[in-house]
Design an enzyme around this catalytic site. Structure first.
Site, PDB file in Angstrom:
ATOM      1  N   LYS A 182      45.128  -7.310  37.378  1.00 27.71           N
ATOM      2  CA  LYS A 182      44.802  -5.656  37.068  1.00 27.71           C
ATOM      3  C   LYS A 182      43.661  -6.244  35.977  1.00 27.71           C
ATOM      4  CE  LYS A 182      44.181  -1.630  36.542  1.00 27.71           C
ATOM      5  NZ  LYS A 182      44.294  -1.045  35.214  1.00 27.71           N
ATOM      6  N   SER A 252      37.144   4.851  35.413  1.00 30.95           N
ATOM      7  CA  SER A 252      37.322   5.623  33.659  1.00 30.95           C
ATOM      8  C   SER A 252      35.926   4.994  33.604  1.00 30.95           C
ATOM      9  CB  SER A 252      38.067   4.432  33.698  1.00 30.95           C
ATOM     10  OG  SER A 252      38.535   3.652  33.507  1.00 30.95           O
TER      11      SER A 252
HETATM   12  O1  PAF Z   1      40.092   1.829  35.267  1.00 33.73           O
HETATM   13  C1  PAF Z   1      39.787   2.491  36.289  1.00 33.73           C
HETATM   14  O2  PAF Z   1      39.592   3.350  36.848  1.00 33.73           O
HETATM   15  C2  PAF Z   1      41.106   2.304  37.142  1.00 33.73           C
HETATM   16  O3  PAF Z   1      42.093   1.496  36.225  1.00 33.73           O
HETATM   17  C3  PAF Z   1      40.341   1.779  38.778  1.00 33.73           C
HETATM   18  C4  PAF Z   1      42.081   1.128  39.026  1.00 33.73           C
HETATM   19  C5  PAF Z   1      39.856   0.372  38.861  1.00 33.73           C
HETATM   20  C6  PAF Z   1      40.021   2.633  39.350  1.00 33.73           C
HETATM   21  O4  PAF Z   1      39.009   3.393  39.214  1.00 33.73           O
END
Ligand code: PAF
Length: 298
Positions: A182, A252
């Site tokens: 992740k 984000s």
């Molecule tokens: O930070 C984010 O925006 C999310 O973790 C992700 C999975 C990259 C989707 O926009």
């Protein structure tokens, strides 16, 4: 089971609104800056259905009644929030941390030495359209795993509840490995989409392939120095998969840029840069992205 979601951001409201559909009517604890008289929130689901959901907002004193506390916060807000709320938590409550990037386990243990703590990794895309309104823009997946304490019963029960609310949620015994996967997804998608002001899906274009390859390669090197074996092609495939399912999503970090808010860069590419320095490794692409994101505000 009494579940409290802490955080009224896009992901906090996504989990709150989906937990409402289970039998475990959740409560929401908002930050002080979000004091509201609103009694409802709105959710536009992934298949474009609009629903109005009652808000059950509690204050920090009511936290002691919670069996489960799900913190959906920016990475840099997690430790301050744990310090702020620690005195109000029931010692039997399970704490679930949901954020981008990685927080050193020792730092969590220092604040909550006895508590069961889990981490919830999610690739769902959620966009805030108003104070208490969100759109579920990317149908991702979530992974749950133990950071400290948590019994087998707790992990089975919580996986079932979270999976009922917003599938799919899968339990992993080796969550540390999945945290790195992740982390790589966020190291690629977040800074590139923020710096170029593009949707996640743009990363599938040929012009970004070489850069994505280099970022992921550096991450595999740092992970190896930390005794985590990551397979480069698998890492790259995961990045593309998430960019594809969240193609129309504003990451984000890009949203942070747009709203002039602090980013999580320190816990994402900054984490790689810091570890690389400890292991005397060069990570030029991650370092450059780290600098560029920091320079955005200077
Ligand atoms: O930070 C984010 O925006 C999310 O973790 C992700 C999975 C990259 C989707 O926009």
């Amino acid at each position: 089971m009494k579940i409290v979601v802490i955080g009224q951001g896009a992901i906090g409201l996504l989990w709150y609104s989906h937990l409402v559909s289970t039998e475990h009517s959740p409560a929401l604890l908002c930050s002080q800056r979000a004091v509201t008289t609103d009694t409802n929130m709105s959710l536009t689901t992934y298949d474009n259905q609009l629903s109005v959901i009652p808000l059950n907002i509690i204050n920090k004193e009511q936290l002691q009644l919670a069996d489960v506390v799900l913190l959906c916060l920016k990475a840099y807000d997690i430790l301050p929030a744990l310090k702020q709320y620690q005195a109000y938590l029931n010692e039997k409550a399970t704490i679930i941390l949901c954020h981008n990037g990685i927080i050193a386990p020792n730092d969590i243990h220092a604040v909550l030495p006895k508590q069961s703590v889990l981490t919830l990794l999610t690739t769902h895309g959620s966009k805030k359209t108003d104070n208490f309104a969100i759109t579920h823009t990317g149908n991702g997946q979530s992974q749950l795993g133990k950071l400290q304490q948590a019994s087998e019963v707790e992990h089975k029960t919580l996986t079932t509840i979270l999976n009922q609310a917003l599938p799919s949620v899968v339990w992993h015994n080796n969550i540390g490995y999945h945290q790195w996967i992740k982390l790589a997804i966020n190291c690629v998608i977040n800074p590139i989409t923020a710096l170029n002001n593009i949707d996640n899906g743009e990363l599938l274009k040929p012009q970004y392939q070489e850069l994505i390859h280099k970022i992921c390669f550096e991450i595999t090197q740092v992970a190896a120095a930390e005794n985590i074996k990551l397979e480069l092609q698998q890492l790259i495939n995961n990045v593309f998969k998430v960019a594809s399912v969240t193609a129309k999503n504003c990451s984000s970090m890009r949203a942070d840029f747009q709203q002039n808010k602090a980013t999580e860069i320190e816990h994402i590419n900054g984490y790689i840069v810091k570890l690389a320095a400890q292991h005397q490794l060069e990570v030029p692409q991650n370092s450059l992205l780290y600098q560029q994101v920091n320079q955005h505000y200077s």
